[in-house]
Scaffold this motif. Structure first.
Motif, PDB file in Angstrom:
ATOM      1  N   ARG A  80       2.151 -17.500   5.577  1.00 34.15           N
ATOM      2  CA  ARG A  80       1.869 -17.083   4.208  1.00 34.15           C
ATOM      3  C   ARG A  80       1.037 -15.808   4.310  1.00 34.15           C
ATOM      4  O   ARG A  80       0.244 -15.643   5.241  1.00 34.15           O
ATOM      5  CB  ARG A  80       1.168 -18.159   3.401  1.00 34.15           C
ATOM      6  N   THR A  81       1.228 -14.930   3.346  1.00 28.97           N
ATOM      7  CA  THR A  81       0.588 -13.619   3.430  1.00 28.97           C
ATOM      8  C   THR A  81       0.067 -13.179   2.071  1.00 28.97           C
ATOM      9  O   THR A  81       0.529 -13.654   1.030  1.00 28.97           O
ATOM     10  CB  THR A  81       1.578 -12.547   3.937  1.00 28.97           C
ATOM     11  N   SER A  82      -0.869 -12.237   2.118  1.00 27.90           N
ATOM     12  CA  SER A  82      -1.289 -11.543   0.902  1.00 27.90           C
ATOM     13  C   SER A  82      -1.547 -10.094   1.288  1.00 27.90           C
ATOM     14  O   SER A  82      -1.905  -9.800   2.429  1.00 27.90           O
ATOM     15  CB  SER A  82      -2.533 -12.185   0.290  1.00 27.90           C
ATOM     16  N   ALA A  83      -1.346  -9.205   0.335  1.00 31.84           N
ATOM     17  CA  ALA A  83      -1.476  -7.783   0.650  1.00 31.84           C
ATOM     18  C   ALA A  83      -1.872  -6.970  -0.571  1.00 31.84           C
ATOM     19  O   ALA A  83      -1.637  -7.372  -1.714  1.00 31.84           O
ATOM     20  CB  ALA A  83      -0.164  -7.251   1.211  1.00 31.84           C
ATOM     21  N   VAL A  84      -2.465  -5.809  -0.284  1.00 32.29           N
ATOM     22  CA  VAL A  84      -2.763  -4.803  -1.296  1.00 32.29           C
ATOM     23  C   VAL A  84      -2.176  -3.497  -0.779  1.00 32.29           C
ATOM     24  O   VAL A  84      -2.358  -3.135   0.388  1.00 32.29           O
ATOM     25  CB  VAL A  84      -4.285  -4.634  -1.517  1.00 32.29           C
ATOM     26  N   TYR A  85      -1.434  -2.812  -1.650  1.00 29.17           N
ATOM     27  CA  TYR A  85      -0.796  -1.542  -1.304  1.00 29.17           C
ATOM     28  C   TYR A  85      -1.205  -0.485  -2.313  1.00 29.17           C
ATOM     29  O   TYR A  85      -1.449  -0.789  -3.474  1.00 29.17           O
ATOM     30  CB  TYR A  85       0.732  -1.671  -1.335  1.00 29.17           C
ATOM     31  N   LYS A  86      -1.247   0.764  -1.854  1.00 32.65           N
ATOM     32  CA  LYS A  86      -1.525   1.884  -2.746  1.00 32.65           C
ATOM     33  C   LYS A  86      -0.256   2.715  -2.876  1.00 32.65           C
ATOM     34  O   LYS A  86       0.363   3.088  -1.879  1.00 32.65           O
ATOM     35  CB  LYS A  86      -2.662   2.756  -2.209  1.00 32.65           C
ATOM     36  N   TRP A  87       0.121   2.991  -4.117  1.00 37.05           N
ATOM     37  CA  TRP A  87       1.319   3.789  -4.360  1.00 37.05           C
ATOM     38  C   TRP A  87       1.202   5.175  -3.735  1.00 37.05           C
ATOM     39  O   TRP A  87       0.146   5.804  -3.807  1.00 37.05           O
ATOM     40  CB  TRP A  87       1.552   3.989  -5.860  1.00 37.05           C
TER      41      TRP A  87
END
Length: 174
Positions: free
Chosen positions: A148-155
């Motif tokens: 299971r994963t979680s992530a934050v990305y910046k456009w």
């Protein structure tokens, strides 16, 4: 190993492998995901399909993906998990740009091995002008949970030079 050894061009529904035999793709809707960078090309091919509007990304595990103990390397699972930015971009309709990884957490639950087909199932938690917040599950074709994963990305601030680049990764006619 060449791409032709991995996927038989005459049989896009079958995956060849170095340990003999073939494995069927778990769903007829999968097609090769034409990712435009050397890293994903070396690890893949990755496969994509859209199921009821939900983009899914798959990876058939081959010799290069597993350790001498026969288990998939955590780095391979993490690389697959990092593609959730593409699935989230597709979901939110941001088809002309990618997003840079700001944070990625992976919890490894159970092993996967040679011959398994891993599927990334992404949920978009939130999208803003600058960021994407996601979570995803990595599962085997039989539904068994691997991670299971979680992530934050910046456009990316500017659109990609190829219009609709993200949509083209998931939709063959795009």
């Amino acid at each position: 190993m060449s791409r032709n050894e991995i996927l038989e061009p005459s049989r896009p529904d079958r995956i060849g492998g170095a340990r003999g035999g073939e494995a069927a793709l778990p769903h007829a809707g999968y097609r090769i995901m034409p990712l435009p960078d050397a890293f994903t090309a070396a690890v893949g091919p990755y496969y994509a399909r859209v199921d009821a509007g939900r983009p899914l990304i798959g990876l058939p595990l081959r010799d290069i993906h597993v350790s001498v103990r026969g288990y998939c390397h955590g780095a391979v699972i993490t690389g697959l998990a990092d593609l959730q930015s593409l699935a989230a971009s597709y979901t939110v309709g941001m088809h002309d740009r990618f997003a840079a990884t700001m944070s990625l957490t992976v919890d490894f639950i159970a092993p996967a091995g040679h011959g398994d087909f891993l599927e990334l199932r992404t949920d978009l938690l939130r999208s803003s002008r600058q960021f994407l917040f996601t979570q995803a599950l990595v599962v085997k074709a039989d539904g068994a949970l691997v991670a299971r994963t979680s992530a934050v990305y910046k456009w990316d601030p500017a659109p990609h030079e190829t219009p609709d680049i993200v949509r083209r990764l998931f939709e063959p006619s795009a």
